[in-house]
Each structure stands twice: as C-alpha cells, then as structure tokens.
Design an enzyme around this catalytic site. Structure first.
Site, short mmCIF file in Angstrom:
data_model
loop_
_atom_site.label_atom_id
_atom_site.label_comp_id
_atom_site.label_asym_id
_atom_site.label_seq_id
_atom_site.Cartn_x
_atom_site.Cartn_y
_atom_site.Cartn_z
N ALA A 1 -2.42 3.10 -13.76
CA ALA A 1 -2.00 3.52 -12.43
C ALA A 1 -2.91 4.60 -11.87
O ALA A 1 -3.31 5.52 -12.58
CB ALA A 1 -0.56 4.05 -12.47
N CYS A 2 -3.26 4.45 -10.60
CA CYS A 2 -3.99 5.49 -9.89
C CYS A 2 -3.34 5.70 -8.53
O CYS A 2 -2.30 5.10 -8.23
CB CYS A 2 -5.48 5.16 -9.75
SG CYS A 2 -5.87 3.85 -8.58
N ASP A 3 -3.93 6.51 -7.69
CA ASP A 3 -3.29 6.88 -6.43
C ASP A 3 -3.07 5.67 -5.54
O ASP A 3 -1.98 5.44 -5.04
CB ASP A 3 -4.16 7.91 -5.71
CG ASP A 3 -3.50 8.42 -4.44
OD1 ASP A 3 -2.30 8.74 -4.48
OD2 ASP A 3 -4.18 8.48 -3.40
N GLY B 1 -4.30 2.36 -6.38
CA GLY B 1 -4.23 1.12 -7.13
C GLY B 1 -5.35 0.14 -6.84
O GLY B 1 -5.26 -1.03 -7.20
N ILE C 1 0.52 4.31 -8.03
CA ILE C 1 1.65 5.02 -8.65
C ILE C 1 2.98 4.53 -8.10
O ILE C 1 3.94 4.30 -8.84
CB ILE C 1 1.50 6.54 -8.42
CG1 ILE C 1 0.30 7.10 -9.18
CG2 ILE C 1 2.78 7.27 -8.83
CD1 ILE C 1 0.46 7.12 -10.68
#
Length: 464
Positions: A377-379, A381, A408
């Site tokens: 997961a990243c800010d 995606g 996220i």
C-alpha cells in the site's frame, strides 16, 4: 512525565499527519485514476492547437470538450465511486454535469466537491430506504432514488454550486497569476518540497496544482504549475550527493534509486533518503525554488501533468519550442539541490553514521496460519506501490502468494498482511486494524522485505 509528554506530542503529530495525508489521498484519489485522460488531452492539445506540432482546426475541436466536460465528469464519477461504489459514481457524474453546464471554466474543483457530496447523500438515503423497501421493488426504488437525487444535485449545480465554485476557481487563478507576475512562485517550493517527503506529493500535485494548471493551459497552451511538484531535478541532485558523499552503507542503493526516480518518475524512492537526514529538506527546497525560478525566467511550461514525473513524461508533454526552458529548469534544480545536499553532507568528510529513522520501527506480529496474499500500500496506489509489488511478487511467487498494490484507502477489509512505508503506517492501521502491518523505511533493500518473506515461508511450512 517529560517522556510521557514527548510521546503524547509524537502521537498527536502522527495523528495530524495521518489526517492531512488522508485528506490529500482522497483528493489525489479522484485524479490519479484518470491521469490517462489528462495525458490524452495534453497530447491532443500539444499536437493540434494553432501553436502545436501539427496544427489542425478540426482535430483541435477535441480540446475544449475534453477539458470542460470529459475530465470534470471523470473526476466526479471517481469521487462518487470512492464514497459509495458504483451507485455513488453514477450520481457523482450526473451532479458534475450540472456544475459543468453552469460555468465557463474547467470545473475540476466543482467536480471534486459535488461528486463525493452527492454520493454521500445517496449513501445516507440508501441507508434509510433499503431496510424499508418491499420485496420486488428494490430495482425500482434504487433507480428512482439515485435518478432523483442526481438530477436534483445537477440542477443545484447549475443554479448555485457552479457559480460559487467558478468564483473560487477564478480567485485561485488570480492568486497564481499574482505570484507569477511578481516572480514569487519559487516560494511555493518552501511548502511543496517539505510536504512531498511526508508523502503528500500526490495530493499537492493532483489535488491542487494540476486542476489549476489545466485551467491555465486551456487558455495559454501550457502551464508552469505542472512543473512545481513534478520536477525530477531536486530528487536527482540529492541522490547524486548521496552517491558521492553519503554514508557508505547507503551508496550501493543509490544508483538504482536514481534510475527509478529520474527515468521511472517514482519520486517516493528518494523520500526516505531525506527523512534519514531531515536537514536535506533544505536541498530539496533550494532545488525546487531554483527550478521554478528558471522556468519563470525562460517562460517554460507543460501542456499537461507529467505522470509519473519522469524525464520521458516531461519531454512528452513539452510544447513545441519549449524544450530549452523545460530542460534548463530540470538541470538547474538538480544542480542547486546537489550543491546544497553535498554541503549538508559535509562533502563526505567525517563519515557521519546514518541518522535514526524518523519514526520507530514497530516489531512485527506474525499472521495466524499460512499467508496467501500480501497488499503493498502507498498513498495513491499507482506509483511506488506498483514498483514494490513487482519486487515482492517475484520473491513470493515460489510460495504461491498473491501480491497486489493498493492505495491506503482501498486496502481490502479482509487483508491479513500489509506492507507500507513507516510514514503511512498509521493510516493503514486505521483502515485495517486487524491486519499485520509491516513497515519499511527504504524502497530498496529494506530488511522489512526479508521479514515479510520469512513470515510467508514459515506459514508455508505450517501448511505443509
């Protein structure tokens, strides 16, 4: 007592940062999935407007409808989907048409407001109606409730939302023009660059600068606002300084980071290098301001957001005759950030050890039973998570584990194992409190990746 107060302030700071990241992530989440449409509009603009590479009055007719209708409706649709799934997406698009028709400026801000708002109202209405619908009338009630609400919000968009947002948009545009006319735009880097390394880069670029830039580009054929956050120069300068003068333990990872950042356009790769030595934010600010200042002097600009912020994406959306100014902004930004970063690193003298991570590393719990899937997961995606998911997919393929990348806010509720950066871990825990969250500090060679593989391997042994 002093320690308890310090811990409380730390938790409050993390909570505030998580809330800001969440807001920014929601704004970026409405733009990022539609980047392809922005690029398509930018390329058509660059090619076929009167000052483009292949001027063509017939094909240039696409430019206006795409920027005033297609892009806002896509944003409203996406914003509605984030709030209430497909039904929210449909009513968000319907309501966005109202603000589009009621104004004569690109209605990105209006779409980002009215799309999610309409979807939220439908979510409340569904919560009231669904338990009260008689069997056999579900489709009738659901379709009419969405149609009536969406149509009503579209009418309000024409009458009220549109004109109000138009006034706000024009005021924001005048503010940007004031900064440009008075050569103050480089000061924006004093805010943008620190916010970037806190993983607010997508929110700033796609939530604020890109919508204003599209409005500016629609009239002038290009916009400098597309270059403020996306310039790969500051990150390149910092990474080169690390390569030459940074701690020896980190130098081996830098060449790969340079390729990923400058050629691949994934700027998140250099954020941990700054967070390990926070004073290097001064180098990023210097590089950003120098790049924006150079773009101002040379009247440089891009026709669309370069996404990702790669040198190749920059060249693809540079208008005809604008390459010198755009490349100069990148080179100057890289040079300025390199000089400042090298000085802050002491030009390699002293061999200073790496600073402790900004956030504490949490001891990982182990998932109960075999692990069958991993969520990276990243800010947003769509950037760093895609790269890292690819790496982890190769490592975990022998164990039969599926690896997917998400923003996220879109982590599946049934996720059991999530891999995310330390600065985003608080948000991830808020979304899936029962999942095991593994935090990492660096996108390249972090020990957390080995820990994840160990968890999977142990789970596979249990299953066997």
């Amino acid at each position: 007592m002093t320690t308890q107060l310090a811990d409380l302030k730390h938790l409050q700071g993390n909570s505030l940062r998580a809330r800001v990241q969440r807001l920014g992530g929601n704004l970026a989440g409405m733009i990022m999935p539609n980047i392809a449409a922005f690029i398509a509009w930018g390329l058509i603009t660059a090619l076929f407007i009167p000052t483009g590479w292949l001027p063509n009055a017939t094909l240039a007719e696409l430019v206006g409808p795409m920027v005033t209708v297609l892009l806002p409706v896509l944003i409203g649709y996406t914003g509605g989907r984030l709030v209430h799934g497909q039904r929210g997406a449909v009513v968000g698009a319907i309501a966005t048409v109202g603000v589009v028709v009621g104004t004569d400026v690109p209605m990105f801000l209006g779409a980002m407001i009215v799309g999610p708002l309409t979807a939220f109202l439908l979510k409340l209405l569904d919560g009231y109606l669904v338990p009260r619908i008689r069997a056999g009338f579900e489709m009738l009630v659901n379709n009419f409730s969405a149609g009536i609400l969406g149509g009503g919000m579209a009418l309000l968009g024409v009458i009220s939302f549109g004109p109000v947002v138009e006034a706000l948009t024009k005021a924001a545009g005048k503010g940007v023009n004031f900064l440009v006319d008075n050569s103050l735009l480089p000061l924006a880097s004093l805010i943008v660059e620190p916010a970037k390394v806190l993983f607010l880069n997508n929110a700033i670029n796609h939530g604020v600068l890109s919508p204003l830039g599209v409005q500016q580009a629609a009239g002038a054929g290009k916009s400098i606002l597309f270059m403020i956050e996306t310039n790969p120069g500051p990150g390149l300068g910092i990474l080169v300084a690390y390569l030459l003068f940074g701690p020896r333990t980190l130098r081996a990872s830098v060449p790969g980071a340079i390729i990923i950042q400058f050629l691949g356009g994934i700027h998140e790769i250099y954020f941990p290098y700054v967070l390990m030595k926070p004073r290097l934010i001064l180098a990023a600010m210097a590089g950003g301001a120098a790049g924006v200042g150079t773009a101002l002097i040379t009247s440089a600009g891009l026709v669309a957001p370069p996404a990702p912020g790669s040198i190749f994406a920059y060249l693809a959306v540079t208008p005809r005759g604008g390459y010198a100014g755009v490349l100069a902004a990148i080179v100057v930004a890289a040079g300025a950030s390199f000089v400042v970063a090298a000085a802050l690193l002491g030009f390699g003298r002293g061999r200073e050890p790496v600073a402790e991570p900004v956030a504490p590393v949490v001891e990982d719990a182990a998932p109960a039973g075999p692990v069958t899937s991993l969520v990276v997961a990243c800010d947003a995606g769509m950037g760093s998570s895609v790269m890292l998911a690819s790496q982890m997919r190769k490592r975990l393929e022998p164990y039969g584990v599926t690896v997917e990348h998400k923003s996220i806010s879109e982590i599946p509720p049934d996720a059991r194992l999530v891999l995310t950066h330390t600065d985003l871990a608080a948000r991830a825990r808020g979304v899936v409190p029962d999942a095991v969250i593994v935090e990492f500090q660096s996108f390249l060679g972090d020990p957390a990746f080995d820990r994840v593989e160990a968890m999977v391997r142990e789970g596979a042994q249990i299953r066997a």
